[in-house]
Scaffold this motif. Structure first.
Motif, PDB file in Angstrom:
ATOM      1  N   ALA A 178      -6.454  14.506  -0.589  1.00 33.86           N
ATOM      2  CA  ALA A 178      -6.569  14.014  -1.966  1.00 33.86           C
ATOM      3  C   ALA A 178      -5.181  13.852  -2.589  1.00 33.86           C
ATOM      4  O   ALA A 178      -4.893  12.838  -3.237  1.00 33.86           O
ATOM      5  N   ILE A 179      -4.321  14.842  -2.372  1.00 35.16           N
ATOM      6  CA  ILE A 179      -2.952  14.767  -2.894  1.00 35.16           C
ATOM      7  C   ILE A 179      -2.228  13.569  -2.295  1.00 35.16           C
ATOM      8  O   ILE A 179      -1.561  12.806  -2.996  1.00 35.16           O
ATOM      9  N   ARG A 180      -2.368  13.396  -0.990  1.00 33.06           N
ATOM     10  CA  ARG A 180      -1.694  12.283  -0.320  1.00 33.06           C
ATOM     11  C   ARG A 180      -2.143  10.944  -0.906  1.00 33.06           C
ATOM     12  O   ARG A 180      -1.329  10.058  -1.174  1.00 33.06           O
ATOM     13  N   SER A 181      -3.443  10.801  -1.122  1.00 32.80           N
ATOM     14  CA  SER A 181      -3.946   9.512  -1.604  1.00 32.80           C
ATOM     15  C   SER A 181      -3.480   9.228  -3.034  1.00 32.80           C
ATOM     16  O   SER A 181      -3.306   8.066  -3.404  1.00 32.80           O
ATOM     17  N   VAL A 182      -3.254  10.279  -3.832  1.00 31.95           N
ATOM     18  CA  VAL A 182      -2.776  10.087  -5.204  1.00 31.95           C
ATOM     19  C   VAL A 182      -1.262   9.850  -5.226  1.00 31.95           C
ATOM     20  O   VAL A 182      -0.778   8.869  -5.810  1.00 31.95           O
ATOM     21  N   ILE A 183      -0.517  10.727  -4.584  1.00 32.74           N
ATOM     22  CA  ILE A 183       0.953  10.668  -4.661  1.00 32.74           C
ATOM     23  C   ILE A 183       1.505   9.378  -4.046  1.00 32.74           C
ATOM     24  O   ILE A 183       2.469   8.800  -4.558  1.00 32.74           O
ATOM     25  N   THR A 184       0.896   8.930  -2.963  1.00 30.00           N
ATOM     26  CA  THR A 184       1.417   7.713  -2.316  1.00 30.00           C
ATOM     27  C   THR A 184       1.181   6.449  -3.139  1.00 30.00           C
ATOM     28  O   THR A 184       1.779   5.413  -2.867  1.00 30.00           O
ATOM     29  N   GLU A 185       0.334   6.543  -4.165  1.00 30.69           N
ATOM     30  CA  GLU A 185       0.095   5.396  -5.042  1.00 30.69           C
ATOM     31  C   GLU A 185       1.050   5.364  -6.229  1.00 30.69           C
ATOM     32  O   GLU A 185       1.132   4.356  -6.937  1.00 30.69           O
ATOM     33  N   PHE A 186       1.754   6.464  -6.477  1.00 28.18           N
ATOM     34  CA  PHE A 186       2.640   6.517  -7.638  1.00 28.18           C
ATOM     35  C   PHE A 186       3.957   5.779  -7.368  1.00 28.18           C
ATOM     36  O   PHE A 186       4.494   5.851  -6.260  1.00 28.18           O
ATOM     37  N   PRO A 187       4.493   5.093  -8.384  1.00 28.80           N
ATOM     38  CA  PRO A 187       5.778   4.403  -8.224  1.00 28.80           C
ATOM     39  C   PRO A 187       6.941   5.404  -8.174  1.00 28.80           C
ATOM     40  O   PRO A 187       6.777   6.572  -8.557  1.00 28.80           O
ATOM     41  N   PRO A 188       8.123   4.955  -7.736  1.00 28.81           N
ATOM     42  CA  PRO A 188       9.242   5.889  -7.553  1.00 28.81           C
ATOM     43  C   PRO A 188       9.761   6.519  -8.838  1.00 28.81           C
ATOM     44  O   PRO A 188      10.357   7.595  -8.798  1.00 28.81           O
ATOM     45  N   THR A 213       7.728  11.311   3.671  1.00 33.04           N
ATOM     46  CA  THR A 213       7.893  10.087   4.472  1.00 33.04           C
ATOM     47  C   THR A 213       6.875   9.017   4.090  1.00 33.04           C
ATOM     48  O   THR A 213       7.025   7.851   4.452  1.00 33.04           O
ATOM     49  N   GLN A 214       5.830   9.417   3.337  1.00 38.49           N
ATOM     50  CA  GLN A 214       4.751   8.484   3.007  1.00 38.49           C
ATOM     51  C   GLN A 214       4.801   8.002   1.557  1.00 38.49           C
ATOM     52  O   GLN A 214       4.258   6.946   1.241  1.00 38.49           O
ATOM     53  N   ALA A 215       5.439   8.778   0.677  1.00 43.05           N
ATOM     54  CA  ALA A 215       5.435   8.479  -0.751  1.00 43.05           C
ATOM     55  C   ALA A 215       6.681   7.709  -1.170  1.00 43.05           C
ATOM     56  O   ALA A 215       7.708   7.753  -0.490  1.00 43.05           O
ATOM     57  N   GLN A 216       6.564   7.032  -2.312  1.00 43.82           N
ATOM     58  CA  GLN A 216       7.739   6.372  -2.896  1.00 43.82           C
ATOM     59  C   GLN A 216       8.612   7.370  -3.654  1.00 43.82           C
ATOM     60  O   GLN A 216       9.798   7.140  -3.860  1.00 43.82           O
ATOM     61  N   MET A 217       8.013   8.477  -4.094  1.00 47.73           N
ATOM     62  CA  MET A 217       8.747   9.536  -4.766  1.00 47.73           C
ATOM     63  C   MET A 217       9.368  10.481  -3.728  1.00 47.73           C
ATOM     64  O   MET A 217       8.948  10.491  -2.570  1.00 47.73           O
ATOM     65  N   GLU A 218      10.322  11.287  -4.160  1.00 46.27           N
ATOM     66  CA  GLU A 218      10.870  12.339  -3.299  1.00 46.27           C
ATOM     67  C   GLU A 218       9.912  13.529  -3.347  1.00 46.27           C
ATOM     68  O   GLU A 218       9.529  13.980  -4.430  1.00 46.27           O
TER      69      GLU A 218
END
Length: 353
Positions: A178-188, A213-218
């Motif tokens: 669930a965290i992965r699916s939310v965080i990877t959608e957020f802009p940097p 490695t999957q998210a736009q954020m650090e």
């Protein structure tokens, strides 16, 4: 005692381990071991005949590892699965792969003090099998694809004004995906995010590194004193509590040892109470899938001081526990399907001054 026993199929390539697990599970009157299998090929034949409610699955097996089996099983025949993993780095990595492939949860094989460790592991396994038995894994069925509501809104202005905002996320069972699916959608340039996911030490570091490695954020595992800044996600280390503190004009995290709160360390309650105290109406609280009620009072405290809040809805939760309690206690303003949480969060940022 449950009305109906939970039917369990044990999958492990070692006969001794199968016997130990079967004997340990048999001690619980609510659990019935309906069979064992030495590898996933045997298990695949037994599943339709034995109709288990839950599988226990060894992570590392010779003919087909647990992850490969899950990737084949879940789209065809989704079942709640609890992984049995080693504490090695390889074991941790494969366990995270397994959670991404549909496993509900995992337990560690004891690496030292075998007798004592085995008793603790069996108690944990019995508990997690009971949680898994009520887990919703139907969305893994290949015919059910969830799609987010498309948004044409330009959020750049809201993000430019939100540098002093903080997003606080809590999750447990089913939370890594669930965290992965939310965080990877957020802009940097999303506001700083702090997360408590119920996980043991070691796993949170690897989970953070993978998400980075999957998210736009650090994304990183939090260290004591880390600053909460735009574009950064901090995940509480397993076995330590994380709090938000304010020092002058900057927000930081305090990471420390401490007793379990609501049965957990790290605890969502600890994090959200600190957000209520130090961030007030500049915070957004998000409660994702998980068993129990950790964080519900903390989210209510956040909302009481003007924070905006939301929780994952029942249809998309693996376990509708923490979001349900947060909703029932008045902590969550609304329930939102998982795939719509990124957009709902952006809309809350738009509304905040």
């Amino acid at each position: 005692m449950l009305n109906k026993k939970i039917r369990v199929l044990i999958i492990d390539d070692m006969a001794l381990v199968r016997d130990i697990l079967a004997a340990g599970l048999a001690k619980d009157p609510d659990i019935e071991v309906v069979g064992t299998a030495a590898d996933p090929y045997i298990a695949a034949d037994k599943i339709p005949k034995l109709t288990p409610d839950v599988l226990t699955l060894d992570v590392e097996m010779p003919r087909m590892d647990g992850v490969e089996f899950l990737r084949k099983l879940m789209p065809q025949y989704p079942l709640p699965v609890v992984m049995v993993s080693s504490l090695t780095e390889k074991g941790q990595r494969i366990t995270l792969d397994a959670l991404q492939a549909g496993a509900v949860d995992f337990v560690h094989k004891p690496s030292s003090n075998i007798d004592r460790g085995l008793n603790a592991m069996m108690m944990e396994l019995r508990t997690k099998i009971k949680i898994a038995s009520i887990a919703n894994v139907s969305h893994w069925k290949s015919s059910e694809k969830r799609s987010a509501i498309a948004s044409n809104i330009d959020h750049s202005k809201a993000l430019a004004k939100s540098t002093d905002k903080i997003i606080v996320i809590g999750a447990s069972t089913g939370g890594t995906e669930a965290i992965r699916s939310v965080i990877t959608e957020f802009p940097p340039l999303m506001p700083g995010i702090v997360i408590v996911q119920h996980m043991p030490a070691g796993f949170t570091k690897m989970f953070s590194e993978r998400l980075n490695t999957q998210a736009q954020m650090e994304v990183r595992e939090a260290c004591d004193g880390d600053r909460i800044i735009t574009g950064r996600v901090l995940i509480a280390p397993g076995g330590k509590h994380m709090r938000i503190i304010r020092s002058g004009g900057i927000y930081q995290v305090s990471v420390s040892d401490g007793p379990q709160v609501n049965g957990h360390c790290p605890s969502v309650e600890v994090l959200m109470q600190s957000a209520a105290t130090h961030v007030g109406n500049n915070a957004i609280g998000i409660m994702l899938t998980g068993m129990g009620g950790d964080g519900a009072d903390g989210m209510k405290a956040m909302r009481d001081v003007g924070a905006r809040t939301l929780a994952q809805d029942e249809s998309t939760c693996v376990v509708f526990g923490m979001p349900k309690v947060a909703w029932e206690k008045g902590g969550a303003e609304k329930l939102v399907p998982l795939q719509n949480i990124p957009e709902a969060t952006m809309q809350l940022l738009e509304q905040m001054k």
